[in-house]
Design a protein around this motif. Sequence first.
Motif, PDB file in Angstrom:
ATOM      1  N   THR A  99      -4.004 -13.602   4.466  1.00 42.88           N
ATOM      2  CA  THR A  99      -4.632 -14.893   4.738  1.00 42.88           C
ATOM      3  C   THR A  99      -4.335 -15.863   3.607  1.00 42.88           C
ATOM      4  N   GLN A 100      -4.520 -15.329   2.392  1.00 43.74           N
ATOM      5  CA  GLN A 100      -4.291 -16.198   1.238  1.00 43.74           C
ATOM      6  C   GLN A 100      -2.850 -16.666   1.202  1.00 43.74           C
ATOM      7  N   ARG A 101      -1.961 -15.743   1.552  1.00 45.70           N
ATOM      8  CA  ARG A 101      -0.538 -16.082   1.534  1.00 45.70           C
ATOM      9  C   ARG A 101      -0.288 -17.202   2.554  1.00 45.70           C
ATOM     10  N   ARG A 102      -0.915 -16.977   3.737  1.00 38.67           N
ATOM     11  CA  ARG A 102      -0.720 -17.984   4.782  1.00 38.67           C
ATOM     12  C   ARG A 102      -1.324 -19.322   4.359  1.00 38.67           C
ATOM     13  N   PHE A 103      -2.537 -19.195   3.788  1.00 43.80           N
ATOM     14  CA  PHE A 103      -3.186 -20.442   3.370  1.00 43.80           C
ATOM     15  C   PHE A 103      -2.395 -21.129   2.283  1.00 43.80           C
ATOM     16  N   ARG A 104      -1.855 -20.353   1.423  1.00 45.34           N
ATOM     17  CA  ARG A 104      -1.074 -20.939   0.336  1.00 45.34           C
ATOM     18  C   ARG A 104       0.111 -21.702   0.938  1.00 45.34           C
ATOM     19  N   SER A 105       0.739 -21.063   1.939  1.00 44.95           N
ATOM     20  CA  SER A 105       1.903 -21.744   2.519  1.00 44.95           C
ATOM     21  C   SER A 105       1.442 -22.992   3.267  1.00 44.95           C
ATOM     22  N   ALA A 165      -8.276  -6.076   2.094  1.00 46.29           N
ATOM     23  CA  ALA A 165      -7.581  -6.709   0.983  1.00 46.29           C
ATOM     24  C   ALA A 165      -6.231  -7.217   1.439  1.00 46.29           C
ATOM     25  N   GLU A 166      -5.582  -6.375   2.268  1.00 44.33           N
ATOM     26  CA  GLU A 166      -4.278  -6.800   2.768  1.00 44.33           C
ATOM     27  C   GLU A 166      -4.433  -8.032   3.656  1.00 44.33           C
ATOM     28  N   THR A 168      -5.353   0.746  -4.303  1.00 51.72           N
ATOM     29  CA  THR A 168      -5.093  -0.304  -3.340  1.00 51.72           C
ATOM     30  C   THR A 168      -3.894   0.019  -2.461  1.00 51.72           C
ATOM     31  N   ASP A 169      -3.202   1.083  -2.815  1.00 49.46           N
ATOM     32  CA  ASP A 169      -2.037   1.444  -1.996  1.00 49.46           C
ATOM     33  C   ASP A 169      -2.438   2.545  -1.040  1.00 49.46           C
ATOM     34  N   ARG A 170      -2.150   2.330   0.204  1.00 46.70           N
ATOM     35  CA  ARG A 170      -2.631   3.237   1.241  1.00 46.70           C
ATOM     36  C   ARG A 170      -2.023   4.646   1.071  1.00 46.70           C
ATOM     37  N   GLN A 171      -0.702   4.685   0.904  1.00 43.14           N
ATOM     38  CA  GLN A 171      -0.028   5.990   0.796  1.00 43.14           C
ATOM     39  C   GLN A 171      -0.532   6.744  -0.420  1.00 43.14           C
ATOM     40  N   ARG A 172      -0.611   6.018  -1.505  1.00 43.23           N
ATOM     41  CA  ARG A 172      -1.068   6.688  -2.722  1.00 43.23           C
ATOM     42  C   ARG A 172      -2.493   7.169  -2.546  1.00 43.23           C
ATOM     43  N   LEU A 173      -3.270   6.366  -1.837  1.00 47.25           N
ATOM     44  CA  LEU A 173      -4.663   6.758  -1.631  1.00 47.25           C
ATOM     45  C   LEU A 173      -4.732   8.091  -0.880  1.00 47.25           C
ATOM     46  N   ILE A 174      -4.013   8.152   0.217  1.00 50.39           N
ATOM     47  CA  ILE A 174      -4.172   9.389   0.996  1.00 50.39           C
ATOM     48  C   ILE A 174      -3.495  10.561   0.306  1.00 50.39           C
ATOM     49  N   ASP A 175      -2.392  10.313  -0.369  1.00 51.67           N
ATOM     50  CA  ASP A 175      -1.746  11.411  -1.127  1.00 51.67           C
ATOM     51  C   ASP A 175      -2.710  11.982  -2.148  1.00 51.67           C
ATOM     52  N   ARG A 176      -3.264  11.092  -2.928  1.00 50.76           N
ATOM     53  CA  ARG A 176      -4.124  11.574  -4.015  1.00 50.76           C
ATOM     54  C   ARG A 176      -5.428  12.105  -3.487  1.00 50.76           C
ATOM     55  N   ALA A 177      -5.890  11.568  -2.360  1.00 47.61           N
ATOM     56  CA  ALA A 177      -7.120  12.092  -1.772  1.00 47.61           C
ATOM     57  C   ALA A 177      -6.882  13.541  -1.343  1.00 47.61           C
ATOM     58  N   CYS A 178      -5.804  13.793  -0.665  1.00 44.55           N
ATOM     59  CA  CYS A 178      -5.512  15.157  -0.224  1.00 44.55           C
ATOM     60  C   CYS A 178      -5.380  16.096  -1.415  1.00 44.55           C
ATOM     61  N   ALA A 179      -4.636  15.625  -2.423  1.00 44.35           N
ATOM     62  CA  ALA A 179      -4.463  16.450  -3.615  1.00 44.35           C
ATOM     63  C   ALA A 179      -5.808  16.767  -4.235  1.00 44.35           C
ATOM     64  N   ASN A 180      -6.653  15.757  -4.318  1.00 44.36           N
ATOM     65  CA  ASN A 180      -7.968  15.957  -4.900  1.00 44.36           C
ATOM     66  C   ASN A 180      -8.773  16.989  -4.138  1.00 44.36           C
ATOM     67  N   LEU A 181      -8.692  16.876  -2.822  1.00 38.36           N
ATOM     68  CA  LEU A 181      -9.518  17.776  -2.006  1.00 38.36           C
ATOM     69  C   LEU A 181      -9.124  19.228  -2.232  1.00 38.36           C
TER      70      LEU A 181
END
Lengths: 819, 205
Positions: A330-336, A324-325, A180-193
């Motif tokens: 939205t949920q945060r806004r709706f909650r407020s 998700a973000e 769910t974390d963008r940076q981690r996603l691309i870091d690990r995607a590159c590493a995987n590749l």
Amino acid sequence: MPHVMPMIKVVPSEATVSGTDPVTPPSQSSSDLAGTAEQFWLFFERSMLCYQSLDAEGRLLVVNQAWLDLLGYTREAVLGKPFADFLTPESRSRLAEQLPQSEQPGEVRGVQFDVLRGDGEVITVGFFGRSAHDAHGRFLCTHCILHDVTERKRAEQRAAHIKRVLLAIRNVNQLIVHETDRQRLIDRACANLTETLGYASAWIALLSDQGEATMTAASGFGDEFETLRRQIERGELPPCTGAAIQDPRMVTVKLPDQECRDCPLSAKLSGHAGLSRALAFGGKVYGVLTVKVPSAFVDDDEAQGLFAELVGDLAFALRKIADAEALEETQRRFRSLFEGALDGIALHEVVLDDHGQPVDYVFLETNPAFETQTGLRSADVLGRRVTEAIPGIERTPLISIYGQVALTGEPARLSLFVEPLGRHYAISAFPAGPRRFGVAFEDVTARVQAEELLRESEARFRLLLENANDAIFVREVSPEGLGRLVEVNARACEMLGYTRDELLGMAADQIVPPEHSGRLPAILQSLYENGAALFETELLSKDGRQVPAEVSARLFCFRDQALILSVTRDISQRQAAERRLAELEWELAHASRLAALGESTAGFAHEVNQPLVSIMNFARACVNLASQESADLVQIRRWAEAIGAAASQAGDIIRRLLDFARRDPPERQTVPLARLADDAMLLVGHEARANRVTLRCDRVDPALLVHVQTVAIQQVLVNLLRNGIEALANSPRKDRRVVIRAVPRGQWVEVSVADNGPGPDPSLRDRLFDPFVTTKPRGVGLGLSITKTIVEDHGGTIWTATGEEGGLAIHFTLPVGKE
Amino acid sequence: MSSSNRVVFVIDDDPNVGASVCALANSMGCEARAFTSAEEFLSSIDPSQRGVVVVDLRMPGMNGLELQDELRRRKSLLPVIVLTAHARTQTTVRAMKAGAVTVVDKPYHDDDLWDAIRAAMEQEQAIWERESRLQEIRDRLGTLTPDERRVADLVVQGLPNKAIANALNIAVRTVEKRRHEVLAKMNVKSVAELVRAFHEAGEST
């Protein structure tokens, strides 16, 4: 296998004969042998198989034509040269490792080297062969058959590449499922590749909506990428990336060291190609992925397809993260919103009965405003059923309405007085998942009450205006005169036959006939002086009729405009009704007189009988006397005169009878009251005799005149005399009497009819003149009521007093008559 | 019939009607007097007055029937003719029972009243004659001594002299003597006549 090869004299082909022939022909010369050798030579030289022989130093000893054809050299260019000179650096080093082993006895199998062809192309060649040794076991040379396995190897490499790419895709797919974390996603995607060896290197730049790189990741690089990263962060995207953003399709860089000379990575890409593709999903570009692939596969459709798929997956993952973000935001806004809203908001789950009908609902969540809006504590209601939390709620339609919202998914908006809470709410109910619904509500009790008051008052006013029995006109007015009509009610339209639109804007002279409009200035003047005016006039209807009207006008000021409110009553019906009433009263009086006559039939018979009896007696007497010899003519004449008098008496009685029964409209006459009294006593004389009552007209001056409808006043006297006679009917007295008296009093004559009976029941005394009040078993009680009406029609008054010896006296006044 | 001493008394509150009835009576040769009320009439006559009464049923004060009752109470022999207007049967019956000669409905037919007055006059004559004879018998009876009366009573009962003598414990001769006196005093010729006189006088056995 015979060790023949080193002995074969290799005969150069025609193409090579001119050159140095290093192949020694077979030394044994015999015709057979020569023939055989010739055959072997041909076989060797023309064989489809490539052959080479290396000496102990690895130099090429022998090659055949097929070899030369395969590698594209001349024999002269290769013989005596180290074979290593024709290999790629990588193969060269492997050969160095391999050579010592190849001198050992045994076979060489499946060894592959990348060989540089004469035209510069590298092909992969498989070597199959063995080493030759002399009798002493000394190594002589190697004999090898070469196979061009370039295609096979490429296929194998391709398969391996694709397999690695697939592996990479699988890993990336696993990654994207839960990352769910963008940076981690691309870091690990590159590493995987790169880890899977699918790609030699990979880097990703994520871009903002404005195309600026916001995040990068890379694998398979060293410090070179840091240079690029800084460059990118400055906003300088490498050409491949820029192109990929512009073009959603694959961007390939086949010769990076030429095409991407400026790119810090170009050095790393040597011998490989670059593939760049936008990380796009649903039309949105999230970034760019660039990988290094072997040049051999840069144009491979399948490899490209896989890469595209990989990019798509990553883009999807990025989209998912973005979604998700966004959702979280939205949920945060709706909650407020939920927490901070002034409206009460609550989430509920509906409770259904066995038939699926909503019967209750449970509080799942409430916001802080819920407490202020309802006066309930959230802690007291959460998790509970509303029927427990708010007893009496089942008397409202809320459970049913909310149930429908939850079951049908159709939102509802309502305004309702919730009696158990004693408040009025404006409510929005909306579906919130299966069997769930949310409500947002506001306590509008005060507003509703204020609105209701306003509405009620307006409705009352409207009702009053529209249902008023009177026509209502509101007209502008100024000191110069009457202005236009600005408001009329339905009755006004009906009265004048215009539509409301026709009437509005009309000037006064359009609905007031000319003969009445002259009075308008005076009326207006009166209005300005007194604020109100009451007058009768006629109004002009659309069809030209003149409607008699009574107008009550009032001046008032509304928003700086002087207005006249005219409440106008159509009095044509009233006038007609008044005429009709007068007719009816006359009819009633007439009917009452006829009834009086009916009651007196026997009395009248008696009155007429008397003169008839006299006539017969006198006539018989005359006859008797006339039959005698000496008739007394004087006597006969006297009796004959008596006959005439009696006959005229009978005629008079009948005339008075007919007068009394007459129905002609009344005209007032000036007559002596005494005559009316005599007539009345005549009419009830029989009844008086039957009840042994003496009727008397006491001290009534024969010259006293009244101006009256004679028959009507006779009726009054008859009614009163009869009333007195009836009052005396059961009296124990012997001297029963009813006496008429009259005294002049200025413009009036006061008449009284008094009996000496027991007097009326005290409870009835005040109601004697009301209709249907009677003490008589057979009476209807209209006599005195009619009497009163007649007296009042004459402008007189009627009242009761105590008569002689406690009896009843009825007094009334009549207008005095002038000669 | 002598009418000189008999009077037709007309009582009607309507003086015109009274006058007309008087005229009718006069034309018949009778004396007539009119009164406008029963009370006035009663105060002006004595019981021996002869004549007939014509009275209107309805009047203020005493009415026709009440006058009839009063006359009977005073043992007046005057026959009464009641004039009514549409008299109910009940009224007629009551008047007739009280001794009215007739009840005449007004307006009456032609000679009804004239006939009624004539009939009443005749009836009055008959009543007067019978009353006169009764009075004579009663007067003669009054002249009998008590002894003669005792003999007379037994004679009327039809007893022979001997039985009367035994009953009264007197001599037969005495009986015969007193019997002779009785017949002479009563002015009768036979025992049969004596019996009829006793019967008429209501001195019945």
